[in-house]
Every structure is written in structure tokens, then in C-alpha cells.
Design a protein around this motif. Sequence first.
Motif, PDB file in Angstrom:
ATOM      1  N   TRP A  88      51.907  65.196  50.314  1.00  0.00           N
ATOM      2  CA  TRP A  88      53.093  64.347  50.141  1.00  0.00           C
ATOM      3  C   TRP A  88      52.594  62.922  50.114  1.00  0.00           C
ATOM      4  O   TRP A  88      52.083  62.421  51.105  1.00  0.00           O
ATOM      5  N   LEU A  89      52.727  62.262  48.956  1.00  0.00           N
ATOM      6  CA  LEU A  89      52.156  60.937  48.778  1.00  0.00           C
ATOM      7  C   LEU A  89      53.268  59.897  48.969  1.00  0.00           C
ATOM      8  O   LEU A  89      54.217  59.837  48.214  1.00  0.00           O
ATOM      9  N   ASP A  90      53.120  59.085  50.010  1.00  0.00           N
ATOM     10  CA  ASP A  90      54.087  58.049  50.335  1.00  0.00           C
ATOM     11  C   ASP A  90      53.985  56.911  49.312  1.00  0.00           C
ATOM     12  O   ASP A  90      53.001  56.183  49.274  1.00  0.00           O
ATOM     13  N   ALA A  91      55.009  56.784  48.478  1.00  0.00           N
ATOM     14  CA  ALA A  91      55.077  55.683  47.500  1.00  0.00           C
ATOM     15  C   ALA A  91      56.313  54.844  47.776  1.00  0.00           C
ATOM     16  O   ALA A  91      57.046  54.469  46.861  1.00  0.00           O
ATOM     17  N   THR A  92      56.536  54.555  49.054  1.00  0.00           N
ATOM     18  CA  THR A  92      57.720  53.800  49.462  1.00  0.00           C
ATOM     19  C   THR A  92      57.430  52.314  49.652  1.00  0.00           C
ATOM     20  O   THR A  92      58.285  51.559  50.103  1.00  0.00           O
ATOM     21  N   GLY A  93      56.206  51.876  49.364  1.00  0.00           N
ATOM     22  CA  GLY A  93      55.855  50.483  49.590  1.00  0.00           C
ATOM     23  C   GLY A  93      55.785  50.124  51.066  1.00  0.00           C
ATOM     24  O   GLY A  93      56.039  48.986  51.461  1.00  0.00           O
ATOM     25  N   GLY A  94      55.417  51.127  51.873  1.00  0.00           N
ATOM     26  CA  GLY A  94      55.293  50.880  53.304  1.00  0.00           C
ATOM     27  C   GLY A  94      56.630  50.822  54.021  1.00  0.00           C
ATOM     28  O   GLY A  94      56.774  50.131  55.047  1.00  0.00           O
ATOM     29  N   SER A  95      57.623  51.572  53.532  1.00  0.00           N
ATOM     30  CA  SER A  95      58.938  51.579  54.157  1.00  0.00           C
ATOM     31  C   SER A  95      59.049  52.544  55.326  1.00  0.00           C
ATOM     32  O   SER A  95      59.995  52.456  56.109  1.00  0.00           O
ATOM     33  N   MET A  96      58.110  53.480  55.408  1.00  0.00           N
ATOM     34  CA  MET A  96      58.193  54.474  56.477  1.00  0.00           C
ATOM     35  C   MET A  96      57.708  53.884  57.792  1.00  0.00           C
ATOM     36  O   MET A  96      56.759  53.094  57.826  1.00  0.00           O
ATOM     37  N   PRO A  97      58.366  54.266  58.912  1.00  0.00           N
ATOM     38  CA  PRO A  97      57.936  53.726  60.228  1.00  0.00           C
ATOM     39  C   PRO A  97      56.558  54.226  60.634  1.00  0.00           C
ATOM     40  O   PRO A  97      56.110  55.249  60.163  1.00  0.00           O
ATOM     41  N   GLY A 144      61.176  48.636  45.202  1.00  0.00           N
ATOM     42  CA  GLY A 144      60.289  49.288  44.244  1.00  0.00           C
ATOM     43  C   GLY A 144      60.833  49.247  42.830  1.00  0.00           C
ATOM     44  O   GLY A 144      62.049  49.197  42.607  1.00  0.00           O
ATOM     45  N   GLN A 145      59.934  49.274  41.868  1.00  0.00           N
ATOM     46  CA  GLN A 145      60.269  49.354  40.457  1.00  0.00           C
ATOM     47  C   GLN A 145      59.810  50.715  39.917  1.00  0.00           C
ATOM     48  O   GLN A 145      58.850  51.301  40.424  1.00  0.00           O
ATOM     49  N   PRO A 146      60.491  51.245  38.906  1.00  0.00           N
ATOM     50  CA  PRO A 146      60.094  52.540  38.365  1.00  0.00           C
ATOM     51  C   PRO A 146      58.616  52.640  38.022  1.00  0.00           C
ATOM     52  O   PRO A 146      57.983  53.670  38.232  1.00  0.00           O
ATOM     53  N   ARG A 147      58.040  51.558  37.514  1.00  0.00           N
ATOM     54  CA  ARG A 147      56.628  51.578  37.138  1.00  0.00           C
ATOM     55  C   ARG A 147      55.728  51.794  38.353  1.00  0.00           C
ATOM     56  O   ARG A 147      54.651  52.395  38.239  1.00  0.00           O
ATOM     57  N   ASP A 148      56.167  51.323  39.532  1.00  0.00           N
ATOM     58  CA  ASP A 148      55.381  51.543  40.750  1.00  0.00           C
ATOM     59  C   ASP A 148      55.185  53.033  40.998  1.00  0.00           C
ATOM     60  O   ASP A 148      54.105  53.469  41.426  1.00  0.00           O
ATOM     61  N   ILE A 149      56.227  53.793  40.741  1.00  0.00           N
ATOM     62  CA  ILE A 149      56.156  55.241  40.960  1.00  0.00           C
ATOM     63  C   ILE A 149      55.403  55.914  39.819  1.00  0.00           C
ATOM     64  O   ILE A 149      54.599  56.828  40.026  1.00  0.00           O
ATOM     65  N   ALA A 150      55.643  55.457  38.605  1.00  0.00           N
ATOM     66  CA  ALA A 150      54.998  56.052  37.435  1.00  0.00           C
ATOM     67  C   ALA A 150      53.476  55.949  37.515  1.00  0.00           C
ATOM     68  O   ALA A 150      52.755  56.873  37.128  1.00  0.00           O
ATOM     69  N   ASP A 151      52.982  54.836  38.032  1.00  0.00           N
ATOM     70  CA  ASP A 151      51.534  54.661  38.136  1.00  0.00           C
ATOM     71  C   ASP A 151      50.920  55.653  39.128  1.00  0.00           C
ATOM     72  O   ASP A 151      49.799  56.133  38.933  1.00  0.00           O
ATOM     73  N   VAL A 152      51.659  55.956  40.191  1.00  0.00           N
ATOM     74  CA  VAL A 152      51.178  56.950  41.161  1.00  0.00           C
ATOM     75  C   VAL A 152      51.167  58.335  40.521  1.00  0.00           C
ATOM     76  O   VAL A 152      50.217  59.114  40.690  1.00  0.00           O
TER      77      VAL A 152
END
Length: 260
Positions: free
Chosen positions: A251-260, A227-235
Motif C-alpha cells: 500500500w503506497l501512501d501518496a497522500t503528501g504526508g497527510s497520514m498521522p 494533491g493534483q491528479p498528476r501527483d498520483i499519476a506519476d506514482v
Amino acid sequence: MSSHGNPAGGRLSGKTALVTGGSRGIGRSIAERLAEDGAQVVVHYGGDEAAAKETVAAITAAGSSATALRQRLGVPGDAAALWAEFDRVTSGAGVDILVNNAGVVSRLPFGEITEEEYDRVFAVNTKAPFFLVREGLTRLRDGGRVINVSTGLARGAMMPDLIAYSMTKSALDVMTRDLSKVLGARGITVNSVAPGITDTDMNAGWLRSDDEALAAAATQSALGRVGQPRDIADVVAFLASDDSRWVTGTWLDATGGSMP
């Protein structure tokens, strides 16, 4: 505040935002993005004055409004002192968007972490946001936004050595959930955003110096990259806007689909 005007037609025009830990990494990207959307941004920092000035300069150079505010977190009276300084730099303007982004990480293994280290991490990551909201209630405008930066580690043991850090964010998520009920009558939404592995200075030591580590980190995401900081900033910008008016207590998952 800076005399520079906000971008015309920005969806956050006329709003004031406070971003804690806003001078570097994810916090800086959030501050810049909210400013792009028209908000006047107060960039909080704990000690790195040069980074804070650089962030403010970048925002004002782009034609938006920003100012810096210094206050160490994790010490007695930190929240009250921060708000007193906020009142000074904004002339008592009040706040529409509070982003609790500031945080510290303890990388000591479970068997080595001390009570002092444990208390330090909780004081900055959990206690400070709690009292920043409580002390800020009279300043937070109806219809406002509280956005807490959490972590994917609060829901998945991907880095078990960061147990104390993950615990602080889990507590922050409970605060998010319950605070949404407390503030809902005022039209104030409260949400958590959970980044995964993100390319910031905090992770530079192991992420940027080791190609194998970077490649391994990228495989954790369903999208195949870090992830890049901008990915989180946009959320965060979405949650700060009126588009998110019906989203609260989540709780908004902004992990880029890293969670199982």
C-alpha cells in the motif's frame, strides 16, 4: 487502436494499459502519463462519452495511442462485458497494465446510508476490480502490473462520514495484498496507491468553491498543498514500470504526508 505511434524510447513502449474510470480526474491523468511513457492506453468510462473522447484526443494529439471503451460498472456481468469490449477494440491484444481506478463515493452520513447505497459503492469500488482481475487473468500477460487506486482514508479516519467508501477501499487493499501472492509466480506485481485530498471534479463541490476549505485541506499535507491528479499519476507510472519490479503486495501512501 489509434494509428498514432508511441513516443520513441518510452519505458512502456510495446505495453498495453487499461485504465478504468480513465476519462476524468486522477484516471485521466494516469491514462495520459502511461501514454507519455509509451503505452497504448484503453480509456474506460462509465457514462461521460464527451470526457472520454477528450482524453483520447489529448493523448493522440501528443503522438501516443489511445482508444475509449464504455462499460457501466457495478452491474451484473460488468467485468465480462468490459473484457469482451476490450478484446474487440484491441483485436485481442492482451493487457500488460491494469489500473483499477474507477470508483464512486457515498457522502451520506452513517445514520442515513441505505442498503442500496452501501451495495452500490461496494459493487463499483470492490466487486468490480475483483472480477476484472479474475476475468482478465487469461488476458493479463506474465510480468504485468495490477495497480489499484485506494485512499488514505483506508488507514486514517480523516473523513469519518465517508465510512462506506473507506471500507470499500480497505477491502481493495486486502485484495492487493493477497492477490500479489496469487499472481507472483507469473511475475505480475499487485499494488495499491492511496491518494489523499486531490483536486478533482469529485471534490470540486466543496474544495474549489470555498477558499477556507481549500486552505484547511492543504494543511493536512506535510507539503502544505492539496494533491493534483498528476501527483498520483506519476506514482502509478512508477508502479507500471520495470523500476518497481521488486515492489508488490504493498500500500503506497501518496497522500503528501497527510497520514498521522
